[in-house]
Design a protein around this motif. Sequence first.
Motif, short mmCIF file in Angstrom:
data_model
loop_
_atom_site.label_atom_id
_atom_site.label_comp_id
_atom_site.label_asym_id
_atom_site.label_seq_id
_atom_site.Cartn_x
_atom_site.Cartn_y
_atom_site.Cartn_z
N VAL A 265 0.85 -1.06 0.00
CA VAL A 265 0.08 0.12 0.39
C VAL A 265 1.03 1.61 0.08
O VAL A 265 0.98 1.71 -0.71
CB VAL A 265 -1.07 0.30 1.31
N ALA A 266 1.75 1.28 0.82
CA ALA A 266 2.62 2.64 1.12
C ALA A 266 3.47 2.96 0.12
O ALA A 266 3.85 3.85 -0.55
CB ALA A 266 3.56 2.29 2.43
N VAL A 267 4.20 1.57 -0.63
CA VAL A 267 4.77 1.64 -1.49
C VAL A 267 4.27 2.13 -3.29
O VAL A 267 4.69 2.39 -4.56
CB VAL A 267 5.84 0.09 -2.05
N GLY A 268 2.81 1.44 -3.31
CA GLY A 268 1.87 1.97 -4.50
C GLY A 268 1.64 3.49 -4.48
O GLY A 268 1.29 3.91 -5.18
N ALA A 269 1.05 3.74 -3.38
CA ALA A 269 0.46 5.34 -3.08
C ALA A 269 2.03 5.96 -3.71
O ALA A 269 1.78 7.31 -3.56
CB ALA A 269 0.73 5.27 -1.36
N ALA A 270 3.15 6.20 -2.70
CA ALA A 270 4.68 5.92 -3.25
C ALA A 270 4.64 6.69 -4.85
O ALA A 270 5.39 7.43 -5.35
CB ALA A 270 5.46 6.15 -2.81
N ALA A 271 4.48 5.41 -5.43
CA ALA A 271 4.75 5.75 -6.89
C ALA A 271 3.41 6.40 -8.23
O ALA A 271 4.30 6.78 -8.67
CB ALA A 271 4.31 3.72 -7.47
N PHE A 272 1.98 5.90 -7.28
CA PHE A 272 1.17 7.12 -8.35
C PHE A 272 1.72 8.40 -7.29
O PHE A 272 1.92 9.51 -9.01
CB PHE A 272 0.25 6.81 -7.27
N ALA A 273 2.06 9.45 -6.05
CA ALA A 273 2.47 10.22 -5.52
C ALA A 273 3.36 10.95 -6.68
O ALA A 273 3.80 11.70 -6.91
CB ALA A 273 2.55 11.02 -4.82
N ASP A 274 4.51 9.67 -7.21
CA ASP A 274 5.95 9.74 -8.22
C ASP A 274 5.64 10.57 -9.64
O ASP A 274 5.34 11.56 -10.08
CB ASP A 274 6.77 9.03 -7.57
N LEU A 275 4.33 9.80 -10.14
CA LEU A 275 3.85 9.96 -11.03
C LEU A 275 3.24 10.63 -11.22
O LEU A 275 3.22 11.70 -12.29
CB LEU A 275 3.04 8.64 -11.44
N GLY A 276 2.47 11.21 -10.43
CA GLY A 276 2.08 12.91 -10.88
C GLY A 276 2.95 14.18 -10.74
O GLY A 276 2.41 14.72 -11.18
N PHE A 277 3.54 13.71 -9.63
CA PHE A 277 4.89 14.79 -9.91
C PHE A 277 5.91 15.06 -11.26
O PHE A 277 5.58 16.31 -11.63
CB PHE A 277 5.89 14.81 -8.79
N ARG A 278 5.58 13.49 -11.43
CA ARG A 278 6.86 13.57 -12.95
C ARG A 278 5.44 14.20 -14.39
O ARG A 278 6.11 14.83 -14.48
CB ARG A 278 6.84 11.97 -12.98
N VAL A 279 4.60 14.09 -14.06
CA VAL A 279 3.45 13.93 -14.84
C VAL A 279 3.12 15.77 -15.04
O VAL A 279 3.41 15.91 -16.16
CB VAL A 279 2.51 13.46 -15.06
N MET A 280 2.68 16.31 -13.70
CA MET A 280 2.38 17.59 -13.75
C MET A 280 2.46 18.63 -12.92
O MET A 280 2.28 19.64 -12.34
CB MET A 280 0.58 17.68 -13.52
N GLY A 281 4.15 17.56 -12.27
CA GLY A 281 5.12 18.92 -11.24
C GLY A 281 4.16 19.04 -9.98
O GLY A 281 2.95 17.90 -9.35
N PRO A 282 3.67 19.56 -9.41
CA PRO A 282 3.29 19.73 -7.73
C PRO A 282 1.54 19.79 -7.50
O PRO A 282 1.47 19.26 -6.83
CB PRO A 282 3.53 20.80 -6.83
N GLU A 283 0.97 20.32 -8.57
CA GLU A 283 0.15 20.18 -8.91
C GLU A 283 -0.42 19.09 -9.44
O GLU A 283 -1.92 18.24 -8.74
CB GLU A 283 -0.90 21.36 -10.20
N GLY A 284 -0.10 18.01 -9.86
CA GLY A 284 -0.55 16.37 -10.40
C GLY A 284 -0.28 15.93 -9.34
O GLY A 284 -0.81 14.82 -8.87
N VAL A 285 0.46 16.08 -8.05
CA VAL A 285 1.17 15.74 -6.71
C VAL A 285 -0.36 15.50 -5.93
O VAL A 285 -0.89 14.67 -5.08
CB VAL A 285 1.94 15.50 -5.56
N THR A 286 -0.78 17.05 -6.47
CA THR A 286 -2.61 16.93 -4.90
C THR A 286 -3.47 16.58 -5.44
O THR A 286 -4.51 15.92 -5.14
CB THR A 286 -2.65 18.55 -5.38
N ARG A 287 -3.15 16.10 -7.03
CA ARG A 287 -4.35 15.18 -8.11
C ARG A 287 -4.11 14.18 -7.36
O ARG A 287 -5.42 13.17 -7.16
CB ARG A 287 -4.83 16.16 -9.48
#
Length: 226
Positions: free
Chosen positions: A36-58
């Motif tokens: 669960v933790a690694v998956g959440a980290a992967a999604f948050a990292d993906l959002g940052f790489r694609v859209m920056g800080p706004e992507g992490v928020t989403r």
Amino acid sequence: MHTFAAYATSFVLATLIGLERQWRQRSAGLRTVALVAVGAAAFADLGFRVMGPEGVTRIVSYIVSGIGFLGAGVILKDGTNIRGLNTAATLWCSAAVGALAGAGLLIEAGTLTLFVLAGNTLLRPLVNWVNRRPITAEATEAEYALHVVCEAKNVSDVRELIASVLAKASYPVREVEARPEASGLVELDAILLPTDAESAELDAVVAALEQSPLVSSAAWSVEATS
């Protein structure tokens, strides 16, 4: 490098949380918490790489709602008891640890891990002490019930007797349940509306019921409401 650090941090921290759950043989143990933790980290990292800080928020907003469905899977209802709430909350917090690590907030992820471990370990003695305290109306919301045993042919008359005796004592009844027993006997459980009650008054109610030849036995009980 950021990605590896995020995954490694979430994995190590979740392992600490999951080890405590696995040690206590909970339904969601070491592997589940770590994934669960690694998956959440992967999604948050993906959002940052694609859209920056706004992507992490989403992404984090979706993680918060999505982990709720996973947590619901470990919650079980056993009669009036509900099990798995603490495990579901631990999964929720583990996802937060992973999301923090994926967003690059490694110190915050470590701090949250300490608080999660403290909640699951240091608070346990306090919880046990509270649970061992006697249930009283002054200390908690309590539900009182009368248990009256009679012959099956006298159920209707005993129902009226229970209502009459409780009315004189000014105790309102929420419902009366009938449970058949052996040898043709029936137990009537009169559940009182949540209210303060005096032990002496309930003892007097029981004594009044036992004076009736229609009643085989009577008693009262109290338990905490959910």
